[in-house]
Design a protein around this motif. Structure first.
Motif, short mmCIF file in Angstrom:
data_model
loop_
_atom_site.label_atom_id
_atom_site.label_comp_id
_atom_site.label_asym_id
_atom_site.label_seq_id
_atom_site.Cartn_x
_atom_site.Cartn_y
_atom_site.Cartn_z
N ILE A 15 7.83 -0.78 -1.14
CA ILE A 15 8.57 0.16 -0.30
C ILE A 15 9.84 -0.49 0.23
O ILE A 15 9.96 -1.72 0.25
N PRO A 16 10.83 0.33 0.67
CA PRO A 16 12.07 -0.23 1.21
C PRO A 16 11.81 -1.17 2.39
O PRO A 16 10.94 -0.92 3.22
N GLN A 17 12.61 -2.23 2.42
CA GLN A 17 12.45 -3.27 3.44
C GLN A 17 13.75 -3.46 4.23
O GLN A 17 14.85 -3.42 3.66
N LEU A 18 13.60 -3.68 5.54
CA LEU A 18 14.71 -4.10 6.40
C LEU A 18 14.38 -5.49 6.92
O LEU A 18 13.35 -5.68 7.58
N TYR A 19 15.21 -6.48 6.58
CA TYR A 19 14.98 -7.84 7.03
C TYR A 19 16.11 -8.23 8.00
O TYR A 19 17.29 -8.21 7.63
N ALA A 28 17.35 3.43 12.92
CA ALA A 28 18.22 4.02 11.91
C ALA A 28 17.65 3.85 10.50
O ALA A 28 17.79 4.74 9.65
N PHE A 29 17.00 2.71 10.28
CA PHE A 29 16.40 2.44 8.96
C PHE A 29 15.24 3.39 8.68
O PHE A 29 15.07 3.92 7.59
N PHE A 30 14.41 3.61 9.71
CA PHE A 30 13.23 4.46 9.53
C PHE A 30 13.58 5.96 9.44
O PHE A 30 12.85 6.73 8.84
N LYS A 31 14.66 6.34 10.06
CA LYS A 31 14.96 7.77 10.19
C LYS A 31 14.92 8.54 8.88
O LYS A 31 14.20 9.54 8.75
N PRO A 32 15.62 8.11 7.84
CA PRO A 32 15.54 8.86 6.58
C PRO A 32 14.28 8.58 5.77
O PRO A 32 13.87 9.40 4.95
N LEU A 33 13.69 7.43 5.99
CA LEU A 33 12.58 7.01 5.14
C LEU A 33 11.23 7.54 5.61
O LEU A 33 10.26 7.54 4.85
N LEU A 34 11.15 7.96 6.86
CA LEU A 34 9.87 8.46 7.38
C LEU A 34 9.83 9.98 7.44
O LEU A 34 8.98 10.56 8.13
N ARG A 35 10.75 10.62 6.76
CA ARG A 35 10.65 12.08 6.66
C ARG A 35 9.49 12.45 5.76
O ARG A 35 9.16 11.73 4.81
N TYR A 46 0.85 -1.19 0.00
CA TYR A 46 0.00 0.00 0.00
C TYR A 46 0.88 1.24 0.00
O TYR A 46 1.79 1.37 0.82
N GLY A 47 0.58 2.16 -0.89
CA GLY A 47 1.41 3.34 -1.06
C GLY A 47 1.42 4.28 0.11
O GLY A 47 2.31 5.13 0.22
N GLU A 48 0.47 4.14 1.04
CA GLU A 48 0.44 5.03 2.20
C GLU A 48 1.57 4.74 3.19
O GLU A 48 1.88 5.55 4.04
N VAL A 49 2.14 3.57 3.06
CA VAL A 49 3.22 3.16 3.97
C VAL A 49 4.56 3.48 3.32
O VAL A 49 4.78 3.20 2.13
N ASN A 50 5.48 4.04 4.11
CA ASN A 50 6.75 4.51 3.56
C ASN A 50 7.90 3.51 3.70
O ASN A 50 8.83 3.54 2.90
N ALA A 51 7.89 2.70 4.72
CA ALA A 51 8.99 1.75 4.93
C ALA A 51 8.53 0.62 5.84
O ALA A 51 7.58 0.78 6.62
N CYS A 52 9.21 -0.51 5.74
CA CYS A 52 8.83 -1.69 6.53
C CYS A 52 10.08 -2.37 7.09
O CYS A 52 11.08 -2.53 6.38
N ALA A 53 10.02 -2.73 8.36
CA ALA A 53 11.10 -3.49 9.00
C ALA A 53 10.54 -4.82 9.50
O ALA A 53 9.49 -4.85 10.16
N VAL A 54 11.22 -5.91 9.20
CA VAL A 54 10.75 -7.25 9.55
C VAL A 54 11.84 -7.95 10.36
O VAL A 54 13.01 -7.93 9.98
N VAL A 55 11.43 -8.58 11.48
CA VAL A 55 12.36 -9.31 12.34
C VAL A 55 11.85 -10.75 12.52
O VAL A 55 10.66 -10.95 12.78
N ASN A 56 12.75 -11.71 12.36
CA ASN A 56 12.38 -13.14 12.51
C ASN A 56 11.11 -13.47 11.74
O ASN A 56 10.14 -13.99 12.31
N PRO A 57 11.06 -13.23 10.45
CA PRO A 57 9.82 -13.41 9.69
C PRO A 57 9.39 -14.87 9.62
O PRO A 57 10.20 -15.77 9.41
N SER A 58 8.08 -15.08 9.80
CA SER A 58 7.48 -16.41 9.61
C SER A 58 6.63 -16.40 8.34
O SER A 58 5.71 -17.22 8.19
N THR A 59 6.93 -15.50 7.42
CA THR A 59 6.12 -15.29 6.22
C THR A 59 6.03 -16.56 5.39
O THR A 59 4.94 -16.94 4.94
N SER A 60 7.15 -17.23 5.17
CA SER A 60 7.14 -18.44 4.34
C SER A 60 6.23 -19.51 4.93
O SER A 60 5.53 -20.22 4.21
#
Length: 998
Positions: A869-873, A938-945, A836-850
């Motif tokens: 959108i940019p992702q942090l895994y 740190a990941f969100f800092k520049p991306l959530l401006r 969804y374009g309303e979201v600017n960035a996403c961070a994922v930890v220990n993903p159980s997506t698969s």
């Protein structure tokens, strides 16, 4: 008139033997050969020669065996007090029953089978020795003529001259009037200390001038006592001899229970207070439960038969031994083979083939080092397995085969009845403060230990045979049963996290302490284990166990580490100085890295222990208050309660001036006690912490320092739960930068660390929201396919986003940029929202997506292809390769226009769950959890401006939103779902085209 005066008067009225006999017959109204108390009173007062009180006094004197009646011999003894003594002396002239028979036949001149007074007198006159005088002959007839016919037949003569078993034993029993006397006598007569009395030992004991038994009497007693005919009298036989009903009582007991399991079950049933021992009251209840009635003397007899160590109670081992005499006899034979504790200990090692410190019955039977047959093995386990777990530890093995070691330790432990005294004893013995005690230190201490006691302590305590005993080993010696159970419990726990989890689950009221009731209700431990935990853990004897005490028992490295940490801390200033020295980066927080790198002599395990106990809010770091609580735990608790009376520094100073009554700028304990309503404990706590220079007084600086010391508190939520339509949301922080945190499968309620991390993230200037995506359902298991399918229906979750969550963020909160975080199961939701374009960035930890996609039978490639959108895994060692570097997600994202802004971090030192549930007292987990949160920030800092944001820390133009076609400010609250969906699809189509063209 005194008692002696009454008897003297009686004797003057009836001076000879015939008159005495006549009086006896006249008093004996029912002619049963015995005078009752009532008959005595009537007979003596009928002629008004004596009063009723004088008759009562005479009866008490005459009833020598205290059976409530007076027979003729007792009556005559009252009138002829020397007669019985004379007869006793006469008996010594007869060496054997044969000698008695020969003398009778010689004196019976007319051979009618009876001896008259005259026949005996004539026979004595004809004898060259004339060993009997008239008084002695009178004594023989006074005591021996039982039927009062004026003659003595052979039976009467035999009974008189040959001490009967009952007579001799009665005399013997009379010289040992209480059960305690019997017990003392046994050990006194057993001169060689082999727990048995042989004939020679008994003769020597009984024929001395104090007891004055003849050899004939001693032999009679020995024959009566040696019930099994083995030529020795053991303790049980001796007790049965002295308390004849005891043997019958024990036998009734033994007949009540079929086997050793029944015996142990009965013990536990009647051990009402669960202290591991039967008191006399509890034993009495058990005895009466058999349906028989018993006197106090009989109960005492059983108690003393069973109470081997003499502590006034019967423990399980003693009770089993009492009820299993066959096994006890077998064990007694085995024990004779061992000359030292070391022999027993060496045998244990030879039998313990798997070296686990425990011997199972099967292991003993099959071990090449075993020296026992099957009967002996059964006896060893029947009596030696004191805690009923079907295995023997080295303490149980030594205790059963070398009991003198156990006796030495029992004697020692009685002087130190609680765990704190034992710990203090250990520290007193540890002269060089190296955390262990040697034999030399024990022998040189001011406390007197015999060499035997030292050998016993080291045989049982020095488990690792390093020649020294550490604190845990020392406690194990002094509290063997509790320590054995604790050792078994420790095997359940691989790490501190498991221990802390159990503590948390048991602490149902969340007060940071566990009561016995809470522990009983949790079903984590049985009653025996609970007793052991409270024996070893409740060090301050407050009836509860806090986390430090709990961890100290089940993870003993903690106790050793705490002692090492605190031994040089004497005041709050010492603790504050140590904290400042350790806090290398000066941020007011201690991390494990800081402690490890600061050059101290603390190892990783000790640092881990400090964090396990000290990190009260479980954030992976220790602040000054948490540090002070570890260094001075008891005092900080008191100070925290006191300081509430002084809300500001001015209040503290004003209070100081009031307490300082002599205005010398110092407060003494006396001044503080007189001025305030503080008790002695509170005053001592203030001085323990506050008197930094140890001059016995506190100045203003010290007073302020101690009163500004606070007690740390566990983490409490900083946000609130708000209701938006049907959706619950945990909301924390403030601002126009919103982060949506998609929770793990554990659920919305915050049973893991999710809300604490959200609160921490909010301190960086974000408004963090945790929506309840599982609704009213409780958390589940990521590997429960049916459950995952029931909570992961995207069509329903999308409705929550489109109809409720996004309008709330946009319109109510006025968000200008949005980030999303997903952990575990929540990573699936975060990935969905990333389209969804309303979201600017996403961070994922220990993903159980698969895992989720597989259960839902969706296409993982298509799911990742829709991300825009940019992702942090951030992945752990055991996370799916699809989400790691070079995996499927990596390859797809790197091919997108935002690919250069995507980051993949792999953490091989930790496992999935470290971020939300991992034990922060483990250094690797604490470090990686902290780094993970910092990486997300740190990941969100520049991306959530957002457009128009003023950048304070950088000189550059305000950042324009990447998504210029989406202006969050111009979306109206009544925008319909269809419009939103059209816009979403247009965004996805545009990004898809960009990916393909690239």
């Amino acid at each position: 008139m005194s008692e002696s005066g009454v008897v003297d008067k009686f004797r003057r009225l009836y001076p000879n033997l015939d008159q005495v006999r006549e009086q006896f017959v006249s008093y004996d109204e029912d002619k049963d050969g015995r005078i009752t108390r009532e008959e005595m009173e009537i007979g003596m007062t009928i002629n008004k020669d004596f009063t009723r009180e004088q008759a009562k006094a005479a009866f008490e004197l005459a009833d020598s065996n205290r059976d409530g009646v007076i027979d003729v011999s007792e009556f005559i003894q009252l009138m002829f007090p020397s007669a019985k003594e004379l007869v006793i002396n006469i008996r010594k002239l007869f060496r054997s029953p044969e000698d008695v028979e020969r003398k009778f036949n010689n004196w019976d001149s007319n051979k009618d089978g009876k001896i008259t007074f005259q026949e005996m007198q004539e026979a004595i006159l004809k004898s060259d020795s004339q060993f009997l005088n008239n008084d002695e002959i009178n004594a023989i007839f006074a005591v021996g003529d039982l039927d009062q016919d004026g003659e003595i037949d052979f039976n009467e003569f035999s009974k008189l001259m040959i001490p009967s078993v009952s007579d001799v034993v009665a005399k013997f029993r009379y010289s040992h009037r209480s059960v305690a006397d019997v017990k003392i006598a046994f050990h006194k007569y057993d001169t060689n200390g082999d727990q048995k009395i042989d004939r020679g030992e008994l003769r020597k004991a009984l024929t001395n001038y104090k007891l004055n038994f003849t050899e004939q009497e001693a032999d009679i007693i020995f024959t009566a006592g040696d019930a099994d005919g083995d030529g020795e009298i053991n303790y049980e036989e001796f007790m049965a001899l002295m308390c004849p009903d005891a043997g019958a009582i024990v036998q009734k007991f033994r007949d009540t229970y079929k086997n050793i399991s029944d015996v142990k079950a009965a013990f536990k049933r009647f051990d009402k207070n669960r202290d591991g021992s039967l008191s006399k009251t509890e034993m009495s209840r058990m005895m009466f439960s058999t349906g028989h009635s018993f006197t106090d003397v009989e109960v005492d007899a059983i108690m003393n038969l069973g109470d081997i160590d003499g502590d006034g109670e019967i423990d399980l081992e003693e009770f089993v031994q009492l009820m299993s005499p066959g096994a006890s006899y077998t064990i007694a034979k085995i024990r004779s083979c061992f000359k030292s504790i070391e022999e027993v200990k060496q045998l244990f090692k030879e039998i313990d083939t798997d070296s686990d410190g425990l011997l199972s019955r099967e292991e003993m039977k099959n071990s090449p080092g075993n020296k026992f047959d099957e009967e002996e093995i059964d006896a060893i386990y029947e009596l030696g397995d004191s805690n009923g777990d079907d295995v023997l530890d080295v303490g149980e093995f030594i205790a059963i085969l070398f009991p003198s070691a156990g006796e030495a330790l029992a004697k020692l432990s009685r002087n130190f009845p609680n765990i704190e005294q034992v710990k203090q004893l250990f520290h007193n013995l540890d002269f060089d403060n190296d955390g262990s005690v040697t034999k030399a230190e024990m022998l040189d201490s001011s406390i007197r230990f015999s060499p035997h006691e030292v050998e016993a302590i080291f045989a049982l305590g020095d488990i690792n045979d390093d020649g020294a005993i550490d604190l845990e080993e020392f406690i194990g010696v002094m509290y063997p049963s509790a320590s054995t159970i604790a050792n078994r419990l420790r095997a359940r726990y691989i790490n501190l996290n498991d221990v802390k989890k159990d503590f948390s689950s048991i602490d149902t009221n969340g007060d940071g302490k566990i009561s016995r009731e809470e522990m009983s209700l949790s079903d984590t431990f049985n009653a025996q284990e609970i007793d052991a935990l409270f024996t070893l853990g409740d060090s301050n004897n407050d009836g509860e166990i806090d986390l430090e005490e709990f961890v100290g028992v089940l993870y003993p490295m903690v106790a050793q580490a705490m002692f090492k940490f605190t031994k040089d801390i004497h005041s709050v200033d010492d603790a504050r100085f140590m904290f400042s020295q350790l806090d290398k980066d000066g941020d007011g927080l201690l991390s494990m890295e800081e402690l490890r790198k600061c050059g101290t002599k603390f190892n990783s395990k000790e640092i881990e222990a400090l964090f396990a106990v000290g990190d009260i809010n479980n954030d992976g770091e220790i602040d000054i208050n948490e540090f002070l609580n570890v260094m001075c735990p008891a005092a900080t608790t008191v100070i925290a309660r006191i300081r509430s009376q002084f809300p500001t520094p001015l209040d503290i100073e004003a209070c100081f001036n009031e307490i300082d009554m002599d205005h010398d700028g110092m407060i003494s304990k006396c001044e503080m006690t007189q001025f305030s309503n503080l008790n002695e404990q509170e005053v001592n706590a203030i001085f323990d912490l506050g008197d930094a220079d140890r001059d016995g007084q506190i100045d203003l600086k010290e007073f302020i320092a101690v009163m500004t010391t606070t007690n740390p508190v566990p983490y409490s939520e900083g946000g609130e739960v708000v209701q938006v339509k049907d959706l619950e949301i945990y909301k924390t922080g403030e601002g126009v930068k919103v982060i949506i945190w998609c929770h793990d499968i554990a659920g919305f309620t915050g049973v893991d660390r999710i809300r604490q991390l959200a609160d921490k993230m909010a301190t960086f200037g974000y408004l963090v929201l945790i929506p309840n995506f599982i609704s009213s359902q409780e958390g589940g298991n990521i590997y429960d396919g049916e459950y995952i399918k029931s909570v992961s229906d995207w069509s329903k979750l999308r409705d929550i986003w489109v109809e409720t969550l996004y309008p709330y963020i946009r319109d109510t909160l006025g968000a200008k940029s949005i980030g999303v975080v997903g952990v575990g199961w929540g990573a699936y939701l975060a990935t969905r929202l990333s389209s969804y374009g309303e979201v600017n960035a996403c961070a994922v930890v220990n993903p159980s997506t698969s895992i989720v996609v597989e259960y839902l039978q969706e296409d993982l490639y298509e799911l990742y292809e829709e991300v825009s959108i940019p992702q942090l895994y951030i992945t752990a060692r055991d996370d799916c390769p699809n989400e790691k570097q070079d995996g499927l997600a990596y390859r797809i994202f790197k091919s997108c226009v935002f690919g250069k802004q995507c980051e993949f971090q792999d953490l091989p030192d930790v496992y999935a769950g470290y971020f939300l549930e991992g034990d922060r007292s483990v250094e690797a987990i604490a470090i990686q959890a902290k780094r993970t949160l910092n990486s997300i920030i740190a990941f969100f800092k520049p991306l959530l401006r957002y457009q128009g944001e003023i950048i304070v820390d950088e000189i550059q133009e305000p950042v324009k939103s990447r998504f210029s076609d989406i202006d969050l400010k111009h979306h109206s609250s009544d925008c319909c779902r269809m419009c939103l969906e059209v816009r979403h699809q247009a965004n996805k189509s545009e990004l898809r085209s960009g990916v393909r063209s690239s």
